[in-house]
Design a protein around this motif. Structure first.
Motif, mmCIF file in Angstrom:
data_model
loop_
_atom_site.group_PDB
_atom_site.id
_atom_site.type_symbol
_atom_site.label_atom_id
_atom_site.label_comp_id
_atom_site.label_asym_id
_atom_site.label_seq_id
_atom_site.Cartn_x
_atom_site.Cartn_y
_atom_site.Cartn_z
ATOM 1 N N ASN A 93 0.966 -1.191 -0.120
ATOM 2 C CA ASN A 93 -0.073 -0.076 -0.113
ATOM 3 C C ASN A 93 0.486 1.209 0.001
ATOM 4 O O ASN A 93 0.163 2.587 -0.242
ATOM 5 C CB ASN A 93 -1.015 -0.297 1.143
ATOM 6 C CG ASN A 93 -1.726 -0.836 1.424
ATOM 7 O OD1 ASN A 93 -2.142 -1.646 0.013
ATOM 8 N ND2 ASN A 93 -2.461 -1.248 2.460
ATOM 9 N N ALA A 94 1.917 1.158 0.427
ATOM 10 C CA ALA A 94 2.996 2.236 0.494
ATOM 11 C C ALA A 94 3.145 2.771 -1.233
ATOM 12 O O ALA A 94 4.186 3.919 -1.241
ATOM 13 C CB ALA A 94 4.177 2.301 1.554
ATOM 14 N N HIS A 95 3.444 1.938 -1.733
ATOM 15 C CA HIS A 95 3.235 2.454 -3.821
ATOM 16 C C HIS A 95 3.204 2.683 -4.046
ATOM 17 O O HIS A 95 1.612 2.157 -3.983
ATOM 18 C CB HIS A 95 4.109 0.750 -4.255
ATOM 19 C CG HIS A 95 5.280 1.044 -5.425
ATOM 20 N ND1 HIS A 95 4.692 1.339 -6.240
ATOM 21 C CD2 HIS A 95 6.645 0.821 -4.902
ATOM 22 C CE1 HIS A 95 6.038 1.330 -7.040
ATOM 23 N NE2 HIS A 95 7.414 1.166 -6.807
ATOM 24 N N PRO A 96 2.992 3.886 -5.026
ATOM 25 C CA PRO A 96 2.744 4.650 -5.843
ATOM 26 C C PRO A 96 1.648 3.912 -6.652
ATOM 27 O O PRO A 96 0.673 3.957 -7.965
ATOM 28 C CB PRO A 96 3.295 5.462 -6.701
ATOM 29 C CG PRO A 96 4.807 5.232 -6.347
ATOM 30 C CD PRO A 96 4.510 4.240 -4.970
ATOM 31 N N GLY A 97 2.429 2.883 -7.521
ATOM 32 C CA GLY A 97 1.738 1.898 -8.525
ATOM 33 C C GLY A 97 2.340 2.527 -9.859
ATOM 34 O O GLY A 97 3.108 2.908 -10.050
ATOM 35 N N ASN A 127 4.576 -3.569 -5.879
ATOM 36 C CA ASN A 127 4.379 -2.710 -6.774
ATOM 37 C C ASN A 127 2.374 -3.142 -6.433
ATOM 38 O O ASN A 127 2.954 -4.341 -6.713
ATOM 39 C CB ASN A 127 4.207 -2.759 -8.316
ATOM 40 C CG ASN A 127 3.358 -2.056 -8.992
ATOM 41 O OD1 ASN A 127 2.576 -1.608 -8.733
ATOM 42 N ND2 ASN A 127 4.542 -1.176 -9.578
ATOM 43 N N PRO A 128 1.521 -2.601 -5.946
ATOM 44 C CA PRO A 128 0.564 -3.388 -5.509
ATOM 45 C C PRO A 128 -0.495 -3.231 -6.875
ATOM 46 O O PRO A 128 -1.385 -4.454 -7.546
ATOM 47 C CB PRO A 128 -0.461 -2.227 -5.267
ATOM 48 C CG PRO A 128 -0.007 -1.499 -5.325
ATOM 49 C CD PRO A 128 1.047 -1.272 -5.454
ATOM 50 N N ASP A 129 0.445 -3.058 -8.161
ATOM 51 C CA ASP A 129 -0.359 -3.148 -9.638
ATOM 52 C C ASP A 129 -1.017 -4.550 -10.308
ATOM 53 O O ASP A 129 -0.706 -4.482 -11.312
ATOM 54 C CB ASP A 129 -0.185 -1.724 -10.583
ATOM 55 C CG ASP A 129 -0.852 -0.657 -10.119
ATOM 56 O OD1 ASP A 129 -1.918 -1.191 -9.450
ATOM 57 O OD2 ASP A 129 -0.645 0.447 -10.123
ATOM 58 N N LEU A 130 0.371 -4.984 -9.879
ATOM 59 C CA LEU A 130 1.801 -6.379 -10.135
ATOM 60 C C LEU A 130 0.929 -7.656 -10.066
ATOM 61 O O LEU A 130 -0.236 -7.737 -8.361
ATOM 62 C CB LEU A 130 2.646 -6.106 -9.737
ATOM 63 C CG LEU A 130 4.172 -5.526 -10.683
ATOM 64 C CD1 LEU A 130 5.176 -5.856 -10.329
ATOM 65 C CD2 LEU A 130 3.281 -5.416 -11.908
#
Length: 257
Positions: A93-97, A127-130
């Motif tokens: 959650n800390a990563h901007p994606g 990365n939460p988008d992966l």
């Protein structure tokens, strides 16, 4: 043929129509087609989407604010006693994606068969988008090889070593190096951004070796960084001799297919 693509070439390979002014566009199209046809197995290191996805001007702040996630678990055992465990991992959650640009090119890359290599450094930002299905699974042996070459790269004053040096300069005697990044002044923003890029390069090479890929395709010849770069001529020679890492330009790779 298993090829790890560097950050300075994979977008052109994946989306050649977006780069009409590229001087070697014919070679890039040949590589693109070879991946789509299965002649080349194409891979990206996770660092493309984690470390490098954070914009340069925001890397100092991101690292200063990032904290690994600590999970504390308490369980009652069959005999009535309590067992406690503590786990340390990344905080996605800390990563901007992914930004729009990265998402666009990755969509093209994933469509023709690109996969992502895990970088197994403990608690590094994710990365939460992966999606998990985009990754090649990691085994204990892969993680071991990643750590072995990573430590040697660091011993050459490359990879993460440069960021550690900045952190150690500003950390107090009883603090770990990463605490010093938070304390570093704004004047270190540029050096920190460059150090993060070198960290990404070092971990990308580590992942390439750990997964047993055949070639690294890159245009990076470390003109500005010199021997402080894992891509310098001296370090390329060392990596080839010690770990069998082989480097190719896109033009050289195109000639193989």
């Amino acid at each position: 043929m298993k090829v790890t693509f560097d950050s300075n070439v994979w977008r052109i390979v994946s989306s050649p129509d977006s780069f009409p002014n590229e001087s070697a566009i014919a070679e890039f199209r040949r590589i693109h087609d070879a991946i789509a046809q299965g002649t080349i197995e194409a891979y990206l290191a996770e660092t493309v989407f984690t470390l490098e996805a954070v914009k340069k001007s925001g890397r100092h702040q991101f690292l200063a604010e990032y904290k690994a996630k600590v999970n504390f678990e308490e369980k009652e055992q069959p005999d009535g006693s309590l067992a406690f465990s503590i786990g340390i991992g990344p905080d996605p959650n800390a990563h901007p994606g992914n930004n729009h640009y990265l998402s666009k090119h990755w969509a093209d890359a994933e469509k023709i068969g690109f996969k992502i290599l895990h970088c197994t450094r403990l608690a590094t930002a994710k990365n939460p988008d992966l999606k998990s299905e985009w990754f090649i699974p990691v085994t204990h042996d892969i993680a071991e090889r990643f750590g072995t070459i990573g430590r040697d790269i660091e011993a050459q004053d490359c990879g993460i070593s440069q960021l550690k040096a900045i952190g150690q300069e500003y950390a107090s005697s009883h603090e770990p190096w990463h605490a010093g990044i938070s304390a570093a002044p704004d004047s270190e923003e540029g050096p920190i951004a460059k150090a993060v890029a070198e960290w990404a390069d070092g971990d990308a090479i580590s992942a390439h070796y750990a997964y047993g890929n055949d070639y690294v395709c890159t245009r990076d010849i470390a003109k500005a960084a010199g021997n402080n770069s894992v891509f310098s001529a001296a370090n390329r020679t060392w990596l080839e001799q010690r770990y069998g890492v082989q480097f190719l330009t896109p033009e050289e790779l195109a000639r193989l297919v």
